[in-house]
Motif scaffolding. Sequence first.
Motif, PDB file in Angstrom:
ATOM      1  N   ILE A 104       0.835  -1.194   0.000  1.00 17.31           N
ATOM      2  CA  ILE A 104       0.000   0.000   0.000  1.00 17.31           C
ATOM      3  C   ILE A 104       0.875   1.251   0.000  1.00 17.31           C
ATOM      4  CG2 ILE A 104      -0.280   0.361   2.487  1.00 17.31           C
ATOM      5  CD1 ILE A 104      -3.385   0.416   1.890  1.00 17.31           C
ATOM      6  N   VAL A 105       2.161   1.066   0.241  1.00 20.71           N
ATOM      7  CA  VAL A 105       3.102   2.185   0.340  1.00 20.71           C
ATOM      8  C   VAL A 105       3.107   3.028  -0.929  1.00 20.71           C
ATOM      9  CG1 VAL A 105       5.547   2.759   0.353  1.00 20.71           C
ATOM     10  CG2 VAL A 105       4.636   1.162   2.038  1.00 20.71           C
ATOM     11  N   GLU A 108       0.374   5.627  -1.467  1.00 23.92           N
ATOM     12  CA  GLU A 108       0.449   6.896  -0.742  1.00 23.92           C
ATOM     13  C   GLU A 108       1.355   7.865  -1.486  1.00 23.92           C
ATOM     14  OE1 GLU A 108       0.354   6.743   3.443  1.00 23.92           O
ATOM     15  OE2 GLU A 108       1.624   8.482   3.719  1.00 23.92           O
ATOM     16  N   ARG A 109       2.507   7.363  -1.940  1.00 32.34           N
ATOM     17  CA  ARG A 109       3.471   8.209  -2.641  1.00 32.34           C
ATOM     18  C   ARG A 109       2.903   8.723  -3.956  1.00 32.34           C
ATOM     19  NH1 ARG A 109       8.485   4.822  -3.345  1.00 32.34           N
ATOM     20  NH2 ARG A 109       7.476   4.275  -5.285  1.00 32.34           N
ATOM     21  N   ALA A 175      -8.603  -2.811   2.479  1.00 36.96           N
ATOM     22  CA  ALA A 175      -7.838  -1.599   2.782  1.00 36.96           C
ATOM     23  C   ALA A 175      -7.422  -0.881   1.501  1.00 36.96           C
ATOM     24  CB  ALA A 175      -6.612  -1.943   3.626  1.00 36.96           C
ATOM     25  N   ASN A 178     -10.485   0.856  -0.196  1.00 38.56           N
ATOM     26  CA  ASN A 178     -10.914   2.051   0.526  1.00 38.56           C
ATOM     27  C   ASN A 178      -9.882   3.166   0.430  1.00 38.56           C
ATOM     28  OD1 ASN A 178     -13.570   1.838   2.175  1.00 38.56           O
ATOM     29  ND2 ASN A 178     -12.662  -0.216   2.249  1.00 38.56           N
ATOM     30  N   TYR A 179      -8.634   2.780   0.435  1.00 36.32           N
ATOM     31  CA  TYR A 179      -7.573   3.775   0.339  1.00 36.32           C
ATOM     32  C   TYR A 179      -7.647   4.520  -1.001  1.00 36.32           C
ATOM     33  CZ  TYR A 179      -3.040   5.709   1.512  1.00 36.32           C
ATOM     34  OH  TYR A 179      -2.011   6.559   1.828  1.00 36.32           O
ATOM     35  N   LYS A 181     -10.303   4.693  -2.831  1.00 37.16           N
ATOM     36  CA  LYS A 181     -11.569   5.441  -2.792  1.00 37.16           C
ATOM     37  C   LYS A 181     -11.336   6.833  -2.191  1.00 37.16           C
ATOM     38  CE  LYS A 181     -16.156   5.831  -2.949  1.00 37.16           C
ATOM     39  NZ  LYS A 181     -16.910   5.769  -4.225  1.00 37.16           N
ATOM     40  N   ALA A 182     -10.469   6.890  -1.160  1.00 46.01           N
ATOM     41  CA  ALA A 182     -10.170   8.182  -0.533  1.00 46.01           C
ATOM     42  C   ALA A 182      -9.500   9.143  -1.523  1.00 46.01           C
ATOM     43  CB  ALA A 182      -9.265   7.978   0.689  1.00 46.01           C
ATOM     44  N   PHE A 183      -8.804   8.590  -2.507  1.00 44.77           N
ATOM     45  CA  PHE A 183      -8.187   9.416  -3.549  1.00 44.77           C
ATOM     46  C   PHE A 183      -9.115   9.590  -4.758  1.00 44.77           C
ATOM     47  CE2 PHE A 183      -4.167   8.070  -1.460  1.00 44.77           C
ATOM     48  CZ  PHE A 183      -3.569   9.312  -1.325  1.00 44.77           C
TER      49      PHE A 183
END
Lengths: 316, 316, 316, 316
Positions: A104-105, A108-109, A175, A178-179, A181-183
């Motif tokens: 998942i790293v 984020e980047r 995870a 959803n992650y 989805k947040a973006f």
Amino acid sequence: MRGRDSVADLARLVQDIAAEMAEAGERGEVASYIPPLSRIDPRQFGLCVAAADGSLHAAGASEEPFSIQSISKVFALTQALGKVGDTLWRRVGREPSGTPFNSIVQLEREQGIPRNPFINAGALVVCDINLAGHEPRVAIGELLRFMRYLADDDGIIIDEAVARAEQATGFRNIALANYMKAFGNIRHAPELTLGVYFHQCAIAMSCRQLARAGRYLMHGGLYEPGGPRVIPAQRARRINALMLTCGHYDASGDFAFRVGLPGKSGVGGGILAIAPGQAAIAVWSPGLDANGNSLLGTLALERLAEATGWSVFSPD
Amino acid sequence: MRGRDSVADLARLVQDIAAEMAEAGERGEVASYIPPLSRIDPRQFGLCVAAADGSLHAAGASEEPFSIQSISKVFALTQALGKVGDTLWRRVGREPSGTPFNSIVQLEREQGIPRNPFINAGALVVCDINLAGHEPRVAIGELLRFMRYLADDDGIIIDEAVARAEQATGFRNIALANYMKAFGNIRHAPELTLGVYFHQCAIAMSCRQLARAGRYLMHGGLYEPGGPRVIPAQRARRINALMLTCGHYDASGDFAFRVGLPGKSGVGGGILAIAPGQAAIAVWSPGLDANGNSLLGTLALERLAEATGWSVFSPD
Amino acid sequence: MRGRDSVADLARLVQDIAAEMAEAGERGEVASYIPPLSRIDPRQFGLCVAAADGSLHAAGASEEPFSIQSISKVFALTQALGKVGDTLWRRVGREPSGTPFNSIVQLEREQGIPRNPFINAGALVVCDINLAGHEPRVAIGELLRFMRYLADDDGIIIDEAVARAEQATGFRNIALANYMKAFGNIRHAPELTLGVYFHQCAIAMSCRQLARAGRYLMHGGLYEPGGPRVIPAQRARRINALMLTCGHYDASGDFAFRVGLPGKSGVGGGILAIAPGQAAIAVWSPGLDANGNSLLGTLALERLAEATGWSVFSPD
Amino acid sequence: MRGRDSVADLARLVQDIAAEMAEAGERGEVASYIPPLSRIDPRQFGLCVAAADGSLHAAGASEEPFSIQSISKVFALTQALGKVGDTLWRRVGREPSGTPFNSIVQLEREQGIPRNPFINAGALVVCDINLAGHEPRVAIGELLRFMRYLADDDGIIIDEAVARAEQATGFRNIALANYMKAFGNIRHAPELTLGVYFHQCAIAMSCRQLARAGRYLMHGGLYEPGGPRVIPAQRARRINALMLTCGHYDASGDFAFRVGLPGKSGVGGGILAIAPGQAAIAVWSPGLDANGNSLLGTLALERLAEATGWSVFSPD
């Protein structure tokens, strides 16, 4: 086997490789993360080569259905490109990830854009595209029909026990969805997109079915030589390119180095490999190496590519 | 052009591509990090195709020497594998990096083992192997002789002004070498290893020289068909595989997707691409894209691969 | 001991703690990275408390000089703030790093700006500021004079054997300096800045000398109550704040949690802790915990803070 | 104001600070991520100081309830430590994170163990502990009763509109909870743990209520001097330590540097700060700085700490 291969030679080679793999001592570890996969007998090995001339060469447990898992990502990508074309690449990259398949790293980047369609995050975006506002069962039904057509076999099914187990334990994938989805890079409710994903991973196929389903990637996008066009030639080349650079997670470089063919592996122990213009190859052995790729499956493909000269990096 | 190409067709195609590139508006940005490179005229474009039949097809500024920079990593790797064989892979990985060419992050995570021999850190380890206890000028002389032999051209030289500029400004590379020294993965004094690296990057070659120097990778390790063996066939395939998965830094996936050939780029604007069994191709245009790869060079190779069908992912 | 402590109580407490530490079984591991440090006897323990009333309370090997290593960063920061004031914070952050003391990862993400002045990268920038265009020996001489003044002791020296060993093995620090040079955040030739750094780390002091040198941080910037001002009161508070949040690398949170005092540790096994308005405390025991901080030194400070109520988080 | 402050001086100071903040031009940006927060008027400012002597000093909108958001993490941590004691630290670290409050990167590197209880991931684990097998409304009811008791005010409620909005848009938090579930560090169904979390963040309090609720941290764990013990003295010190090192996400070092007090901020614009032995302070201004902390709230606390000498790093 360009110029010198023959149907007889290839048939014997497939038998020889299966015999060698039956004897192998070190067979890797069966995936343990969901119960239905962990109970598979690691002594099994199956191989099927669909050659360019239409002949099929199979050995071992080539008729035994197994969970294709991430190999489904190749077909789902093909389906999604058919729906939205190159706009897909606004939401997914096409670079090797340099990190494990469920990392998942990187997201984020890179602000919720997965590096490629073959890591889990990228495959989830592909599912989100295929969902296209419908019910999950519509999207998954469409994929299943596409794969049955490619394999010319209506026996391809979804293993519901596997699908349920994926759903019950797939917290990392939940995870990831959803992650993103947040973006804003998942458009549907995450549970719907995940529903497509979990079912797609649970498709069960035999080596024979899988080798046949992969033929369009050997034939430059045609169903068979002289047959109907499944996808444009350029798209077939590009999917092959993605399989070569990204098809084995963080061991893709090593697979290219050792085998030299586009390939896509799944944690069920299957690998689909493509020798453009020569063959579509399906191999299955449930024991995995440290990177989550079939240990004997990779070794078998290495033997096959070496003996036939089918490496895309070879001058023959 | 398998089966249907001809010397005349290929010659015309090379001319057409060079003509298209001469007209291109968007040409990218010339590398600015050292003065000798930043002063290069971005309007230049050169192309040379060394075909399997021994014919050479050149257009544009194909005789103009340019700084090959990271393309030298292909030849230095070949040299190092000749010295230490597969033990090299204990000190360097063979996976795409997922990070920029000069990233130091990955080294911390993976304890001083670079991901592949084509990122700067990996190339420094390769230089350390080639140094082998000698003076830097011995190692660099050996590499130069090897490249002159491959290109059959004694005019290949090191641009000393470029080498000095690299040395004066190469703080990131100095950091990388010292960082790996801390992990024990540089064996010599870092300044000696760096001396080899900075000089190797400063080798100047024309497209003609570079295309000829790359022929052994098209011919499965032979100097030319029927000629002496430079390296084993398996090693040639493997170097091609590394070029395809890692040759364009963090844009390697995109190059494979668009061009479909093993290739290695340099910030001087050059690219060496290999169509196994078909051609060794050198292209040069100093303007770079955002990933540090030649903008027009990549476009020219895309045109060439499309027109000839040379993509390794194509069935032809 | 606010309101209820007495000189006699404190003297006894210091003796008791030293006695407990002399008996301790688990003493940690002596730093092994340079020979002069690795040869230190791990059974040693020293403690000195310089109380606000001017009294000194020492026990154990409190007169034995040891290599203060990173504790020097507190004094070098004080010196640099005196030279350039708050402009220093344009080149160094003031946040805990979340990574080990010698990590280079953070520098890549944050473009060559170290997170705080107490990780190695930040301390190198501080050295670069203190160098200010002079010879390294001028800057280091100035720091030494400052520390002799603070401790009122001309016996503080640099251990040249340690300085040479740091220089010969400090590849990670060389990497850090060159890496920041590439971002323009080291202004001098990296080897000059590194020269200051390596010598500063090699300063040898006893617990007695170190506790006395730290008094200005207990007294809000005054040399002693009623004495001359060393630094402004606000600056003293801020240096204490940095010691609390960043003084123990990636175990700073844990030190604040257990001890509750601003503190700075060094791999030589020393710790300087400040109880504002109460005491400056130096403790030394060469055995380190997994985070590179003195195992018994931390435990001794925990005992002292608990018994005296000196925690900055306590209402007394 | 140790030794020299007076009730009259403190009352005037609080009024002066509120007056200065009312005039401030730069007020930061109101949190936009959920509608109920984004509609708050940024011109509001409230301040309340609960002094050690029991006096309350308030100014501005000190009676206006606001969404305390992450400030609730302090009280939830206190509650969880009461339930499971120091075994809590097996599931949560106590180090500053070096990354933003909602980062997921650190969790991958550290195998699902959040760095501290004040980043979102850590607070989710704390919620999971407080849930303890019950219904979410039981756990949240218990927390609410605890806070009403601390503030001696039954008017503290949950803003259901905020809770619903958190739930509808909290994809990153859903990702975090599921990600830790994959590592086994969430014990309940993630949606239940998330239910507690979203409701706890939606607690609405005024500055007056919040300052009173924080008194136990000023009084070393006592409800008030001579009153009942809420938590042990050591635990109060430790919670203060965590607030100082981790209470402002990736700006905790800066808050310690500027203000010098343990503090916990929330994206609703509130901050609770503790001057041990002196005061519990609540400040609120909805405009946030780039790190997500109240811009004027931080400035007001800086003024207050400077004028009173309450910094924990000051000798007074």
